[in-house]
Write a protein that holds these residues in place. Structure first.
Motif, PDB file in Angstrom:
ATOM      1  N   LYS A  37       0.835  -1.112  -0.004  1.00  0.00           N
ATOM      2  CA  LYS A  37       0.085  -0.165  -0.083  1.00  0.00           C
ATOM      3  C   LYS A  37       0.858   1.224   0.027  1.00  0.00           C
ATOM      4  O   LYS A  37       0.337   2.404  -0.246  1.00  0.00           O
ATOM      5  N   GLY A  38       2.301   0.949   0.105  1.00  0.00           N
ATOM      6  CA  GLY A  38       3.076   2.293   0.240  1.00  0.00           C
ATOM      7  C   GLY A  38       3.017   3.051   1.534  1.00  0.00           C
ATOM      8  O   GLY A  38       3.236   4.148   1.487  1.00  0.00           O
ATOM      9  N   GLU A  39       2.969   2.231   2.405  1.00  0.00           N
ATOM     10  CA  GLU A  39       2.755   2.724   3.955  1.00  0.00           C
ATOM     11  C   GLU A  39       3.965   2.251   4.630  1.00  0.00           C
ATOM     12  O   GLU A  39       4.116   2.561   5.962  1.00  0.00           O
ATOM     13  N   ALA A  40       4.875   1.373   4.084  1.00  0.00           N
ATOM     14  CA  ALA A  40       6.116   0.955   4.991  1.00  0.00           C
ATOM     15  C   ALA A  40       7.425   1.205   4.009  1.00  0.00           C
ATOM     16  O   ALA A  40       7.335   1.288   2.729  1.00  0.00           O
ATOM     17  N   THR A 140      10.538   1.282  -0.877  1.00  0.00           N
ATOM     18  CA  THR A 140       9.573   1.259  -0.808  1.00  0.00           C
ATOM     19  C   THR A 140       8.909  -0.058  -1.859  1.00  0.00           C
ATOM     20  O   THR A 140       9.808  -0.713  -2.421  1.00  0.00           O
ATOM     21  N   ALA A 141       7.610  -0.293  -2.083  1.00  0.00           N
ATOM     22  CA  ALA A 141       7.206  -1.014  -2.959  1.00  0.00           C
ATOM     23  C   ALA A 141       7.697  -0.563  -4.463  1.00  0.00           C
ATOM     24  O   ALA A 141       7.582  -1.523  -5.346  1.00  0.00           O
ATOM     25  N   TRP A 164      11.541 -10.121   3.855  1.00  0.00           N
ATOM     26  CA  TRP A 164      10.712 -11.171   3.269  1.00  0.00           C
ATOM     27  C   TRP A 164       9.476 -10.412   2.761  1.00  0.00           C
ATOM     28  O   TRP A 164       9.047 -11.131   1.705  1.00  0.00           O
ATOM     29  N   ALA A 165       9.004  -9.409   3.217  1.00  0.00           N
ATOM     30  CA  ALA A 165       7.892  -8.776   2.526  1.00  0.00           C
ATOM     31  C   ALA A 165       8.214  -8.225   1.203  1.00  0.00           C
ATOM     32  O   ALA A 165       7.641  -8.319   0.172  1.00  0.00           O
ATOM     33  N   TYR A 166       9.297  -7.489   1.173  1.00  0.00           N
ATOM     34  CA  TYR A 166       9.782  -7.333   0.003  1.00  0.00           C
ATOM     35  C   TYR A 166      10.101  -8.276  -1.242  1.00  0.00           C
ATOM     36  O   TYR A 166       9.712  -8.096  -2.218  1.00  0.00           O
ATOM     37  N   GLU A 167      10.649  -9.478  -0.652  1.00  0.00           N
ATOM     38  CA  GLU A 167      11.001 -10.555  -1.564  1.00  0.00           C
ATOM     39  C   GLU A 167       9.493 -11.200  -1.983  1.00  0.00           C
ATOM     40  O   GLU A 167       9.457 -11.437  -3.323  1.00  0.00           O
TER      41      GLU A 167
END
Length: 312
Positions: A37-40, A140-141, A164-167
């Protein structure tokens, strides 16, 4: 260089070349959703940064690597490859020019070999190459940020997501990673780096003959595939695990992750001749494939840009 963000509550270190940053901070799927969502932001400060300064830097790197860089505008991000004489990928650079120097981030442990090569190619040109250990990568994403390493923690004014979220989002976006979806034999067509990191209309550079030959004739030896894995299995296939089709090993798993919407997913590299709709076993886990690189990728077959999202 160990990230100070590993001291945050709940931080769990990643494995292998990513052990200096956090895999997650205690809630993998919440971190993925926030990142999507672009929030992290994600701490990728284990990546190494190379600085190239001097008036000739853009034309010089344009002549040495696969991307067209001589017209790169300040603030514009792009990717390029350093290839060997046979067109095999040695280094993958994600870079930006700030108007005074070009800054490229590369995989952990690969900066020095890149610098050694570039130093040998300087000759009488007005360029200087050095490590930029004072800078760290946050992502970011959709974009990368280069921030002073000493101020790393101060730049996290929003929620932080683990690697892990990015991957997981990288795999979903079909983005290869050097050393994960590549090996010592990889050529750019096999993993879909044409366009993103290879400009087909620029002048000569090391390895261009192989790029041009595969582009004109098609048929790269291998191809990148996206795998939907059987969600009933508790474990993910490991990096390097064999991919099996009809009892024959036809490739290897690159990266695997648990996605907050898609479930377990992976990227793998398989032989070009594997049928595009064939069911596979990836590290013993049943998998269905989606085409990323078509079997006849080349002059008349390209990768649909709409299939990809902007994750570097």
């Amino acid at each position: 260089m160990r990230s100070p963000l590993l001291d945050l509550p709940g931080a769990v270190a990643a494995d292998g070349p990513d052990s200096d940053v956090a895999a997650h901070y205690g809630d993998l799927f919440a971190e993925q959703r926030a990142l999507a969502k672009g929030e992290a932001v994600v701490d990728r400060s284990n990546r190494e940064v190379v600085r190239v300064s001097g008036a000739d830097r853009l034309k010089w790197l344009n002549d040495l690597t696969s991307q067209k860089l001589d017209t790169l505008k300040p603030g514009e991000w792009t990717q390029t490859l350093d290839l060997d004489l046979q067109g095999r990928v040695l280094h993958h650079l994600t870079l930006v020019d700030d108007g005074e120097a070009l800054l490229a981030h590369v995989e952990p442990g690969t900066a020095q070999s890149l610098i050694d090569y570039l130093d040998r190619m300087r000759f009488m040109l007005r360029v200087e190459v050095s490590r930029a250990d004072d800078l760290a990568v946050l992502s970011t994403a959709t974009e990368d940020l280069l921030v002073p390493r000493a101020e790393l923690a101060e730049h996290l004014g929003r929620p932080v997501a683990g690697l892990w979220a990015y991957e997981a989002l990288r795999i979903e976006a079909h983005r290869p990673r050097l050393g994960f979806e590549t090996d010592h034999k990889t050529i750019p067509h096999e993993v879909g780096w044409i366009g993103a990191a290879v400009h087909l209309g620029k002048g000569c550079y090391r390895g261009q003959e192989t790029v041009a030959r595969v582009h004109n004739l098609g048929h790269p030896p291998r191809r990148l595939v996206f795998l939907h894995l059987d969600g009933s299995v508790d474990t993910l296939p490991a990096h390097g695990a064999p991919v099996i089709f009809e009892s024959q090993e036809v490739g290897v798993v690159g990266s695997a992750a648990r996605h907050h919407e898609l479930g377990p997913i992976a990227l793998a590299v398989v032989k070009r001749t594997v049928p595009v709709d064939a069911p596979l076993l990836a590290g013993g886990v049943a998998a269905s494939q989606e085409v990323v690189v078509p079997p006849d990728a080349g002059r008349n077959v390209t990768i649909d840009p709409a299939m990809r999202r902007r994750i570097r």
